[in-house]
Design an enzyme around this catalytic site. Structure first.
Site, mmCIF file in Angstrom:
data_model
loop_
_atom_site.group_PDB
_atom_site.id
_atom_site.type_symbol
_atom_site.label_atom_id
_atom_site.label_comp_id
_atom_site.label_asym_id
_atom_site.label_seq_id
_atom_site.Cartn_x
_atom_site.Cartn_y
_atom_site.Cartn_z
ATOM 1 C CG ASN A 280 31.715 58.023 13.064
ATOM 2 O OD1 ASN A 280 30.645 57.768 13.610
ATOM 3 N ND2 ASN A 280 32.162 57.361 12.018
ATOM 4 C CD1 TRP A 281 31.596 59.709 19.424
ATOM 5 C CD2 TRP A 281 29.825 59.369 20.749
ATOM 6 N NE1 TRP A 281 31.544 60.754 20.323
ATOM 7 C CE2 TRP A 281 30.459 60.568 21.153
ATOM 8 C CE3 TRP A 281 28.684 58.966 21.437
ATOM 9 C CZ2 TRP A 281 29.997 61.352 22.211
ATOM 10 C CZ3 TRP A 281 28.213 59.740 22.493
ATOM 11 C CH2 TRP A 281 28.886 60.920 22.866
ATOM 12 C CE LYS A 282 34.464 54.698 12.864
ATOM 13 N NZ LYS A 282 35.580 53.951 12.227
ATOM 14 C CG HIS B 218 32.231 56.343 7.666
ATOM 15 N ND1 HIS B 218 32.796 55.091 7.782
ATOM 16 C CD2 HIS B 218 32.957 57.159 8.474
ATOM 17 C CE1 HIS B 218 33.801 55.147 8.638
ATOM 18 N NE2 HIS B 218 33.928 56.386 9.065
ATOM 19 C CD GLU C 151 33.530 51.997 9.963
ATOM 20 O OE1 GLU C 151 34.646 51.925 10.502
ATOM 21 O OE2 GLU C 151 32.540 52.512 10.530
ATOM 22 C CD GLU D 268 35.863 57.782 5.680
ATOM 23 O OE1 GLU D 268 35.901 57.717 6.908
ATOM 24 O OE2 GLU D 268 34.998 57.219 4.994
ATOM 25 N N GLY E 196 40.780 52.560 11.710
ATOM 26 C CA GLY E 196 40.728 51.459 12.663
ATOM 27 C C GLY E 196 41.935 50.547 12.618
ATOM 28 C CB SER F 201 44.245 55.830 12.937
ATOM 29 O OG SER F 201 43.604 54.623 12.579
ATOM 30 N N GLY G 246 37.646 58.773 14.873
ATOM 31 C CA GLY G 246 36.946 57.549 15.219
ATOM 32 C C GLY G 246 37.221 57.114 16.645
ATOM 33 N N GLY G 247 38.094 56.151 16.819
ATOM 34 C CA GLY G 247 38.345 55.568 18.139
ATOM 35 C C GLY G 247 38.719 56.581 19.203
#
Length: 254
Positions: free
Chosen positions: A13-15, A99, A101, A171, A177, A216, A237-238
């Site tokens: 997931n590149w966000k 998600h 977020e 999640e 994050g 993470s 994610g990151g």
């Protein structure tokens, strides 16, 4: 309900990250790792503006394309939104719904998430239902109650059979994050509880549905997570923005 019947899925997931040069560089760097590990399903979810570019780069590639969100409507006067039917024209296979977020920053309720889940499936795409608890809920030992409420809303709206063509991503919000990761044992306990809850409605669906861990995930933590019986991959994610790190996660699934 053994893990051997389910393929490992690693999804990035590149966000809100990327530009044209980055999209080309990252996708090209991921082609070889994905090809070397055909037993692992790999997908990337770039920002919507880059879906056309990603689709072209992924022609004849084992890497699938995903989107980060979808509106619950197929069309209409909904400025700024994108429908699942639109994504389908760009070769999208997976769509994230709910998600954390989206739930926290955009106030998406369980009911709205269930409606989006239905809209994605209605367009012939695979929803990736994101569920999980906040730090406060985790510390209050409310994890199971929270994820069951999130699942129940979709079951009530779409039926248990809808999970035969869906993915679940657990999640824990406190691990997104933050650099914190649930230990493999903690994650496994929640994944097993999710599968048991679904089995209460349909054991066949429970045995088949892929349940990913998100929070993470790194190349170093992936092997321990993937060794767990009910963890079928990762929503990353990151680390998904770093080719070498994401490739390490793919290797861990192989």
């Amino acid at each position: 309900m053994t893990q051997t019947t389910r393929q490992t899925l690693v999804m990035g997931n590149w966000k809100l990250n990327g530009n044209k040069a980055m999209v080309a560089k990252l996708i090209n760097a991921l082609q070889a790792p994905a090809e070397k590990h055909p037993n692992v399903a790999v997908a990337v979810c770039p920002p919507v503006l880059f879906l056309g570019q990603a689709q072209a780069l992924l022609t004849d590639s084992p890497i699938a394309l995903g989107a980060q969100d979808a509106d619950l409507h197929a069309e209409g006067a909904y400025t700024g939104e994108n429908s699942a039917a639109m994504y389908k024209e760009f070769g999208v296979q997976y769509v994230l719904v709910g998600h954390s977020e989206r739930r926290t920053l955009h106030g998406e309720s369980n009911a709205m998430v269930a409606a989006k889940f239905a809209a994605v499936q209605g367009a012939g795409l695979t929803p990736v239902l994101c569920i999980g608890e906040t730090l406060e809920q985790f510390e209050a030992k409310e994890t199971q109650a929270v994820v069951e409420r999130q699942l129940q809303e979709v079951i009530s709206h779409c039926g248990i059979e809808s999970f035969a063509n869906a993915v679940i991503a657990y999640e824990p919000v406190w691990a997104i994050g933050t650099g914190k990761t649930a230990t493999p044992d903690i994650a496994q306990q929640v994944h097993a509880a999710i599968r048991t809850f679904i089995a209460g409605f349909d054991t066949t669906v429970a045995a088949r549905v892929q349940i990913l861990y998100g929070g993470s995930v790194k190349g170093a933590s992936a092997p321990g997570l993937f060794a767990m019986a009910d963890i079928d991959g990762a929503l990353v994610g990151g680390a998904a923005l770093q080719a070498e790190e994401f490739a390490a996660i793919i290797r861990a699934g192989g």
